[in-house]
Enzyme design. Structure first.
Site, short mmCIF file in Angstrom:
data_model
loop_
_atom_site.label_atom_id
_atom_site.label_comp_id
_atom_site.label_asym_id
_atom_site.label_seq_id
_atom_site.Cartn_x
_atom_site.Cartn_y
_atom_site.Cartn_z
CD GLU A 64 -3.01 -1.36 2.14
OE1 GLU A 64 -2.76 -0.68 3.35
OE2 GLU A 64 -4.10 -1.71 1.82
CG ASP A 118 -7.72 -5.45 5.04
OD1 ASP A 118 -7.48 -5.58 6.09
OD2 ASP A 118 -7.74 -4.15 4.47
CD GLU A 178 -9.98 -1.26 7.89
OE1 GLU A 178 -9.15 -1.90 8.57
OE2 GLU A 178 -9.83 -0.65 7.19
C1 GCU Z 1 -6.16 -2.02 5.60
C2 GCU Z 1 -6.50 -0.78 6.55
C3 GCU Z 1 -5.22 0.25 6.36
C4 GCU Z 1 -3.97 -0.61 7.07
C5 GCU Z 1 -3.88 -1.96 6.26
C6 GCU Z 1 -2.80 -2.60 6.87
O1 GCU Z 1 -6.25 -2.10 4.42
O2 GCU Z 1 -7.71 -0.39 5.90
O3 GCU Z 1 -5.77 1.26 7.23
O4 GCU Z 1 -3.11 0.52 6.95
O5 GCU Z 1 -4.96 -2.78 6.28
O6 GCU Z 1 -2.90 -3.73 7.62
O7 GCU Z 1 -1.56 -2.41 6.70
#
Ligand code: GCU
Length: 685
Positions: A291, A370, A398
């Site tokens: 990400e 997730d 979440e």
């Molecule tokens: C999810 C979450 C993010 C987080 C990511 C992770 O996608 O929405 O906020 O950073 O997980 O576990 O790294």
């Protein structure tokens, strides 16, 4: 001032039952601690003194040598060799303990002995728990050792005071890009965690931004050390999330290539600084090439190169690298039907089995996507026999109601831990893989993303405290049932009234499935509003880059992940799981749409069509949400007004939002399919 925030399950309310009180007072007359030099043992003694005083109304006599007239001998096993006690747990489990009633001539005498000072601390909390729950103390023969070496929390706290995916206020660690000046709340958090056996914590978000990258720099290390001092007294070691690109940001180097000598030297020196400030520092938690975070891919290196470089720097001090496997392409084109995000962790990491150093653990999210309300278990568990693996759970809700909805997650976690991967024949459960027992791994454990903040009740929703509690208990002993954990938590948090116990027990145990009923159906996931992830939006993620699709059209819905016609994801499982999921006939209903694309008229094992199931469960889900509210309301006169009202407000909101989910999901699928509800209920065309 501690009085401003809830004590959660460490309330130690005075015991009112006269007979119990008289009996307990006999056991609690004296506390003998042989050699309290160790600071964790001091904590144990203090917790025992305070807990007993609060419950019994008298402070026990503290002595160095037991007088033999009823009381508790607390210590470390090796230093109590005059006592007839066996070692706690299997060899090497330094956190184990025994609690034993003394022989008949000392009718109210107890031995509370840890394998180590930490073991003694856990034993004290165990004893206090028994008393809070009104259990009998005579004839005790408890011998406990944890199933997992690492029992860890991950804070997703940022230094500006915000918490990524936090639903309970601001950070208790940071404010305005500094550490909080008053750390008393951190100390109370340490207590809560130690009381359920947590022994490690990473204090900052896995997404390490510019300011947080400085946590390993000279200026902030003394503050990290202050936090580590607090946690140390409760047997908890401190970890930091680090930025893989630190050599550039902090070291002024042109890159962060893990094989570059200058980069390796940078990390070695940094680690040296850290251990000078914190001699028992735990290690690093790393989110790399995920990400948008930097990682070894930039330099044409793999994740073993990246993790091992940090591991080599930490090894001389016994430090660990916890390397996350949440690595996938988050720039997917939704038109691309060949890429399947669910495959990513397995595809990236299995080729690297055996290449990681002994002090590296791979931290794997429970599911391949997730933290959805329902996912299959990640096929990566057990698929790397020569690599240390760790499970990652998400306590913060979440995708499971953001602590506005009641969702007790322990039943979900139990399904994950009990899942048989068949990696090494039958019985290869996830619990055995991450506990290190299946392949004799050097290291293992369970981590979870915390759900606390500076809200006076810690978790926003009072009942969400049960998830934090339950995580710790399960990480210690995955064999505990959800029911046992719920009962323990209720007894300590709300007292022993049978009505309260029965009502709350049922509310907690039903809540995850209720939440599932009105949100995304049959394992397909998502259908939430983008970014903040709260509330229904069926197509919210359907045309975006995150790889999270349901592919609903006017004929059907679901993701074909089969080998025969789909993304071949099912082949990542060992047999018989691969076949189980591959075949439409054997695939469990609750995961049907995760693995298969089917017409709305497809019949589930229950005999219902998919579309009718969608309608029915949504209507049921709302009715059950109303039942949760009614059940809670029936306890009004048995609970303190403050907590009663807080929870009632949340449950009212849950009912309202459950209706929104029901109506949006039902209407969406009615419009797509054109198939009416068999029972003609309110669906909005
Ligand atoms: C999810 C979450 C993010 C987080 C990511 C992770 O996608 O929405 O906020 O950073 O997980 O576990 O790294």
């Amino acid at each position: 001032d501690t009085a401003n925030w809830d004590a959660c399950w460490l309330r130690f309310t005075p015991i009112t039952d006269r007979k119990r009180l008289e009996d307990y007072r006999q056991w609690g007359q004296e506390i003998a601690v042989a050699d309290p030099a160790d600071e964790v043992l001091q904590t144990a003694a203090a917790e025992l003194m305070d807990g007993l005083e609060a419950m019994l109304g008298v402070r026990p006599r503290r002595s160095a040598a037991y007088t033999g007239k009823g009381g508790i001998r607390l210590g470390i096993r090796g230093q109590m060799d005059d006592l007839p006690i066996e070692p706690a747990g299997p060899a090497g489990s330094g956190d184990g303990y025994v609690i034993r009633s003394m022989p008949a001539e000392d009718e109210h005498g107890l031995i509370v002995a840890g394998q180590s000072a930490k073991g003694a601390l856990y034993a004290v909390y165990h004893l206090l728990r028994l008393m809070q729950c009104g259990e009998e103390l005579s004839g005790l023969a408890i011998n406990e050792a944890p199933s997992n070496e690492l029992r860890m929390l991950n804070q997703w706290d940022n230094m500006d005071g915000s918490i990524e995916r936090g639903y309970a206020g601001r950070s208790i660690f940071f404010r305005n890009n500094e550490f909080v000046p008053d750390m008393s709340r951190i100390r109370d958090y340490a207590r809560l965690l130690a009381s359920v056996g947590i022994n490690a914590i990473a204090i900052n978000n896995v997404n390490v931004h510019t300011v947080e990258s400085l946590l390993i720099a000279e200026k902030l290390l003394p503050d990290v050390a202050r936090v580590a001092d607090i946690f140390r007294r409760y047997g908890i070691s401190t970890f930091l999330s680090v930025n893989f690109a630190s050599p550039m940001q902090l070291g002024g180097l042109p890159g962060a290539d893990p094989l570059d000598e200058r980069v390796r030297r940078f990390w070695k020196e940094k680690v040296e600084d850290i251990y000078r400030a914190i001699p028992d520092f735990g290690g690093f938690l790393v989110k790399a090439d995920s990400e948008g975070r930097p990682g070894p891919f930039t330099y044409g290196r793999d994740h073993a190169d990246g993790a091992n470089m940090l591991a080599d720097a930490l090894a001389p001090y016994g430090g660990l690298v916890i390397w996350r496997c949440f690595v996938y392409n988050c720039q997917q084109d939704w038109r691309d039907r060949t890429t399947d995000r669910a495959r990513a962790a397995y595809d990236h990491f299995t080729p690297l089995d055996g290449k990681f150093r002994d002090n590296v653990l791979l931290q794997i999210k429970n599911g391949p996507m997730d933290f959805q309300v329902r996912e299959p278990v990640s096929p990566l568990f057990g698929a790397m026999p020569a690599t240390n693996q760790m499970l990652e759970l998400q306590i913060t809700q979440e995708y499971t109601g953001q602590q506005r909805h009641l969702c007790f997650l322990v039943p979900q976690w139990k399904e994950v831990l009990d899942f048989d991967t068949h990696a090494h024949g039958a019985g290869s459960t996830v619990a055995n893989v991450v506990g290190g027992r299946l392949f004799g791994s050097r290291r293992g454990g369970i981590a979870a993303v915390s759900n606390i903040g500076d809200a006076p009740n810690w978790t926003g929703h009072v009942l969400a405290q049960a998830n934090l509690y339950g995580f710790g208990r399960l990480a210690w002993n995955p064999r505990l049932t959800a029911e046992e954990i719920a009962r323990e938590w209720i007894g300590q948090t709300f007292g022993a009234d049978p009505d309260v116990m029965e009502t709350l027990r049922k509310m907690l145990l039903d809540s995850w499935r209720i939440y599932e009923k009105y949100t995304a159906p049959l394992g397909v996931g998502w259908m939430v509003n983008p970014d903040h992830h709260y509330g229904p939006n069926v197509d919210g993620y359907e045309y975006s880059r995150w790889g999270t699709y349901h592919f609903a059209d006017r004929y059907g819905i679901g993701v074909d992940r089969t080998v025969r016609t789909g993304t071949r994801y099912t082949a990542q499982y060992f047999e018989p799981n691969a076949e189980l999921y591959e075949n439409l006939e054997s695939c469990p209903d609750e995961l049907l749409l995760f693995f298969h694309h089917v017409p709305y008229t497809y019949r589930l094992k229950t005999g219902k069509t998919v579309i009718q199931h969608i309608y029915d469960t949504r209507f049921e889900g709302v009715l059950q949400a109303v039942e949760l509210l009614n059940a809670w309301s029936s306890l009004e006169h048995k609970l303190d007004a403050d907590r009663f009202e807080q929870v009632r407000d949340r449950l009212r909101e849950q009912v309202k939002h459950a209706r929104e989910w029901r109506d949006q999901v039902n209407t969406y699928f009615y419009r797509k399919s054109g198939i009416p509800d068999e029972h003609n209920r309110g669906i909005y065309a």
